[in-house]
Design an enzyme around this catalytic site. Structure first.
Site, PDB file in Angstrom:
ATOM      1  N   LYS A 207      51.415  48.015  37.567  1.00 54.78           N
ATOM      2  CA  LYS A 207      52.557  47.627  36.736  1.00 54.78           C
ATOM      3  C   LYS A 207      52.212  47.783  35.256  1.00 54.78           C
ATOM      4  O   LYS A 207      52.953  48.379  34.490  1.00 54.78           O
ATOM      5  CB  LYS A 207      52.939  46.183  37.066  1.00 54.78           C
ATOM      6  CG  LYS A 207      54.096  45.639  36.287  1.00 54.78           C
ATOM      7  CD  LYS A 207      54.498  44.266  36.816  1.00 54.78           C
ATOM      8  CE  LYS A 207      55.468  43.590  35.867  1.00 54.78           C
ATOM      9  NZ  LYS A 207      55.878  42.264  36.344  1.00 54.78           N
ATOM     10  N   GLU A 213      40.203  47.083  37.169  1.00 60.94           N
ATOM     11  CA  GLU A 213      39.754  47.672  38.445  1.00 60.94           C
ATOM     12  C   GLU A 213      40.498  48.976  38.728  1.00 60.94           C
ATOM     13  O   GLU A 213      39.900  49.997  39.092  1.00 60.94           O
ATOM     14  CB  GLU A 213      40.027  46.696  39.602  1.00 60.94           C
ATOM     15  CG  GLU A 213      39.213  45.430  39.576  1.00 60.94           C
ATOM     16  CD  GLU A 213      39.911  44.291  38.832  1.00 60.94           C
ATOM     17  OE1 GLU A 213      40.715  44.564  37.897  1.00 60.94           O
ATOM     18  OE2 GLU A 213      39.645  43.127  39.166  1.00 60.94           O
ATOM     19  N   GLY A 267      54.397  41.299  40.345  1.00 61.68           N
ATOM     20  CA  GLY A 267      53.459  42.115  41.117  1.00 61.68           C
ATOM     21  C   GLY A 267      53.523  41.842  42.609  1.00 61.68           C
ATOM     22  O   GLY A 267      53.623  42.744  43.434  1.00 61.68           O
ATOM     23  N   ARG A 268      53.469  40.556  42.977  1.00 60.78           N
ATOM     24  CA  ARG A 268      53.432  40.231  44.416  1.00 60.78           C
ATOM     25  C   ARG A 268      54.787  40.373  45.086  1.00 60.78           C
ATOM     26  O   ARG A 268      54.907  40.146  46.291  1.00 60.78           O
ATOM     27  CB  ARG A 268      52.858  38.820  44.604  1.00 60.78           C
ATOM     28  CG  ARG A 268      53.573  37.733  43.831  1.00 60.78           C
ATOM     29  CD  ARG A 268      52.692  36.478  43.776  1.00 60.78           C
ATOM     30  NE  ARG A 268      53.193  35.448  42.871  1.00 60.78           N
ATOM     31  CZ  ARG A 268      52.979  35.434  41.558  1.00 60.78           C
ATOM     32  NH1 ARG A 268      52.316  36.400  40.984  1.00 60.78           N
ATOM     33  NH2 ARG A 268      53.444  34.441  40.816  1.00 60.78           N
ATOM     34  N   GLU A 353      49.451  32.512  44.992  1.00 52.11           N
ATOM     35  CA  GLU A 353      49.575  32.896  43.586  1.00 52.11           C
ATOM     36  C   GLU A 353      50.892  32.356  43.023  1.00 52.11           C
ATOM     37  O   GLU A 353      50.996  32.046  41.844  1.00 52.11           O
ATOM     38  CB  GLU A 353      49.505  34.425  43.448  1.00 52.11           C
ATOM     39  CG  GLU A 353      49.038  34.872  42.074  1.00 52.11           C
ATOM     40  CD  GLU A 353      48.667  36.344  42.042  1.00 52.11           C
ATOM     41  OE1 GLU A 353      47.536  36.678  42.402  1.00 52.11           O
ATOM     42  OE2 GLU A 353      49.520  37.162  41.667  1.00 52.11           O
ATOM     43  N   HIS A 384      39.476  33.168  69.724  1.00 49.26           N
ATOM     44  CA  HIS A 384      38.060  33.193  70.108  1.00 49.26           C
ATOM     45  C   HIS A 384      37.162  32.897  68.914  1.00 49.26           C
ATOM     46  O   HIS A 384      35.958  33.145  68.960  1.00 49.26           O
ATOM     47  CB  HIS A 384      37.716  34.550  70.728  1.00 49.26           C
ATOM     48  CG  HIS A 384      38.520  34.802  71.964  1.00 49.26           C
ATOM     49  ND1 HIS A 384      38.082  34.477  73.219  1.00 49.26           N
ATOM     50  CD2 HIS A 384      39.782  35.279  72.118  1.00 49.26           C
ATOM     51  CE1 HIS A 384      39.024  34.771  74.108  1.00 49.26           C
ATOM     52  NE2 HIS A 384      40.068  35.257  73.460  1.00 49.26           N
ATOM     53  N   LYS A 512      40.492  38.056  34.224  1.00 53.41           N
ATOM     54  CA  LYS A 512      40.513  39.398  33.636  1.00 53.41           C
ATOM     55  C   LYS A 512      39.804  39.388  32.277  1.00 53.41           C
ATOM     56  O   LYS A 512      39.020  40.266  31.954  1.00 53.41           O
ATOM     57  CB  LYS A 512      41.955  39.904  33.469  1.00 53.41           C
ATOM     58  CG  LYS A 512      42.681  40.212  34.792  1.00 53.41           C
ATOM     59  CD  LYS A 512      44.058  40.861  34.559  1.00 53.41           C
ATOM     60  CE  LYS A 512      44.793  41.124  35.865  1.00 53.41           C
ATOM     61  NZ  LYS A 512      46.081  41.803  35.749  1.00 53.41           N
TER      62      LYS A 512
HETATM   63  C1  G6Q Z   1      50.768  39.658  41.239  1.00 50.53           C
HETATM   64  C2  G6Q Z   1      49.784  39.561  40.201  1.00 50.53           C
HETATM   65  C3  G6Q Z   1      48.602  40.471  40.367  1.00 50.53           C
HETATM   66  C4  G6Q Z   1      48.859  41.914  39.942  1.00 50.53           C
HETATM   67  C5  G6Q Z   1      47.535  42.637  39.832  1.00 50.53           C
HETATM   68  C6  G6Q Z   1      47.703  44.099  39.500  1.00 50.53           C
HETATM   69  O1  G6Q Z   1      51.803  39.058  41.261  1.00 50.53           O
HETATM   70  O2  G6Q Z   1      50.383  39.693  38.981  1.00 50.53           O
HETATM   71  O3  G6Q Z   1      48.097  40.473  41.685  1.00 50.53           O
HETATM   72  O4  G6Q Z   1      49.709  42.539  40.857  1.00 50.53           O
HETATM   73  O5  G6Q Z   1      46.734  41.990  38.872  1.00 50.53           O
HETATM   74  O6  G6Q Z   1      48.372  44.256  38.299  1.00 50.53           O
HETATM   75  P1  G6Q Z   1      48.882  45.678  37.844  1.00 50.53           P
HETATM   76  O7  G6Q Z   1      49.915  46.140  38.824  1.00 50.53           O
HETATM   77  O8  G6Q Z   1      49.435  45.495  36.472  1.00 50.53           O
HETATM   78  O9  G6Q Z   1      47.695  46.601  37.861  1.00 50.53           O
END
Ligand code: G6Q
Length: 550
Positions: A207, A213, A267-268, A353, A384, A512
């Site tokens: 996003k 990462e 994001g989620r 989250e 199990h 971060k």
């Molecule tokens: C989700 C969070 C988080 C996010 C990641 C990746 O709701 O905000 O999990 O999706 O940190 O972020 P980017 O899509 O910006 O790389």
């Protein structure tokens, strides 16, 4: 909305009721009401929810519904669908529901309808996925794409990875997908070992397009590609999904190969957006549209059904009862479907989250518990492993069982055994096994009385342990869409009741920032002064190890 959740009339009445509920036995509730299953179950958007195996009666449910109304669940729901900036700490609307709505949807942000933009991107996804799937889109040596590598993390990974796996049986026969998220390059390395640069398409999903990462993995993937192809040829192998066009272009991906989305998609909650591109590539645009339609069907139900008959609201309220009044600190998710194996991990992010918060919308420290720990694994594997604790441990842990009535495979006999196990587990958790039952059974086997007496405590199950069962007719794009939207709205309702902002994630942001500082120190010879002795000691060990590697 009452300012203090625990001060409202319904909360206090529920507290009083929970005393009695703690000693009530579900097996008695079932005995005294032959209609219990019908009374505490419902169907919506192609899903079926049985919530009868909870320590719940009609009076408690009424109070939970009153609590939801006192807390303004319906008003907040309408505000969310109406494009209100309910993510107050980030001053953003929360409109992932608009991503799955039809072209005629009136959804708007700041008075601007969003359906045209949403569908313009969907049209581009359709065209692009058709070109890749048909073999018209060629890699730099003229061969069709065979492998999709989605590089993203968190919300830009968990949703598409979960949905791709869940819809495995719908995959294009030529295409394989890989998900790289971890900055630990063992992840990227493993994926690169399985793919051919001439036939691989990297989807860089971020996003912000600044996530450490993802950007590091994307740069390493680009460097790997450039060992085999040149800069111009990169365009055949790298596409981006982002809200940040400038950063995408700076990275070297043409904006023509970028699929945008918007800041009103968290994001989620973004698997419905272009973040779902890898899913659409694997299952085809029609399948992806059915996934969106399944989510939309659940939205329609959520927005229009009265709370008494509203599946996400009921699932949320049962969770509130278990969490806040029966003090269940965790919630287990048990999909009895191998292809849903990433679903518990997906829900972990969605719920924890969103609602893992300790202050209310107006910044006050909560006086009640919020999100439980969400965890789980597929059945029957979990049986199990950790089901022992679910049955006989000292904690009461509610379980959501999820199963499909019809399998996607044709291998005889297995599905019957799978469903038998699923239903048997919820029955056993509810019924338990009394000392008298164990004693009668062991005596019936002819064991001497002293052995019977020694074994009885070990073989006794307290029972009375709550669970929900969610049934899908089959695991399809549409039913998966409805299932994901069900949990999204469940999470939303619980967030409203707990009074927290379900749409920010400041806890993610802190990590971060801190990692950037330490990374700089690991990369320099200067001693690190500003940390505690533990952190400094660990940094020193990592520096020494790096030096010894040369
Ligand atoms: C989700 C969070 C988080 C996010 C990641 C990746 O709701 O905000 O999990 O999706 O940190 O972020 P980017 O899509 O910006 O790389």
């Amino acid at each position: 909305m009452t300012p203090d959740i625990t001060g409202g009339g319904a909360w206090q009445a529920l507290l009083d009721r929970s005393q009695a509920a703690r000693s009530s036995q579900m097996r008695d509730l079932f005995k005294s009401d032959p209609q219990r299953f019908n009374r505490f179950s419902l169907a919506a958007a192609g899903l079926f929810l049985d919530y009868s195996k909870n320590r719940l009666d009609a009076g408690t449910l009424d109070l939970l519904l009153t609590l939801a109304r006192e807390r303004g669940v319906e008003e907040r729901r309408n505000a969310m669908f109406g494009g209100g900036k309910i993510n107050s700490t980030e001053k953003r609307a929360v409109l992932h529901t608009a991503l799955r709505a039809p072209r005629t949807s009136p959804a708007a942000v700041d008075g601007q309808a969003v359906a045209d933009e949403v569908h313009a991107v969907l049209d581009r996804i359709r065209l692009f996925t058709e070109r890749v799937r048909s073999g018209e889109w060629l890699g730099h040596t003229g061969k069709p794409i065979t492998d999709i590598v989605n590089i993203g993390i968190g919300g830009s990974d968990l949703g598409p990875k979960m949905a791709s796996q869940a819809l495995r049986t719908y995959h294009h026969p030529r295409l394989r997908c890989h998900f790289v998220s971890n900055v630990d390059a063992h992840d990227l390395d493993a994926a690169l070992h399985q793919v051919d640069p001439a036939t691989t398409l990297f989807v860089i999903a971020s996003k912000t397009f600044t996530t450490q990462e993802t950007m590091m993995n994307a740069r390493s993937a680009r460097a790997w590609f450039l060992q085999h192809g040149n800069q111009q040829q990169l365009a055949r192998h790298f596409v981006a999904v982002s809200t940040n066009i400038r950063a995408v272009e700076e990275f070297g991906i043409d904006s023509a190969n970028m699929f945008p989305f918007w800041d009103w998609v968290g994001g989620r909650y973004s698997v419905w957006s272009a973040i779902g591109l890898s899913v659409a590539l694997m299952i085809g645009y029609e399948g992806f549209r059915q996934f969106l339609d399944g989510g939309f069907a659940m939205d329609q139900h959520f927005i229009s059904a009265p709370l008494e008959k509203n599946m996400p609201a009921l699932l949320a309220l049962v969770g509130i009862w278990n969490r806040n009044f029966l003090h269940a600190a965790s919630q287990s998710i048990a999909p009895y479907h191998q292809d849903l194996r990433y679903f518990p991990g997906y829900l972990q992010q969605l719920e924890m989250e969103s609602n893992g918060k300790r202050v209310t919308l107006d910044g006050k420290t909560v006086t009640h518990a919020t999100c439980p720990v969400v965890w789980g694994d597929v059945g029957t594997n979990g049986q199990h492993a950790y089901f022992q604790l679910l049955h006989q441990g000292t904690e009461t842990i509610p379980v959501d069982f999820i199963a499909a009535l019809r399998p996607a495979h044709g291998i005889d006999g297995h599905h019957r055994v799978l469903l038998a196990n699923c239903f048997a587990q919820s029955e056993a958790l509810m019924l338990g096994k009394t000392a008298a039952e164990v004693e009668a059974e062991l005596s019936g086997q002819g064991l001497p009385p002293e052995q019977v007496a020694a074994l009885v405590p070990h073989k006794t199950f307290p029972g009375n342990r709550p669970s929900n069962t969610i049934l899908l007719d089959a695991l399809t794009p549409a039913s998966l869409g409805a299932l994901v939207a069900l949990y999204e709205h469940k999470t939303f309702v619980q967030g409203v009741i707990w009074g927290v902002n379900s749409f920010d994630q400041w806890g993610v942001e802190l990590g971060k920032v801190l990692a950037k500082n330490i990374e700089a120190e690991l990369n320099s010879d200067r001693g690190s002064q500003s940390h505690d002795s533990s952190t400094s000691g660990l940094i020193a060990m990592a520096r020494d190890a790096a030096r010894s590697l040369g």
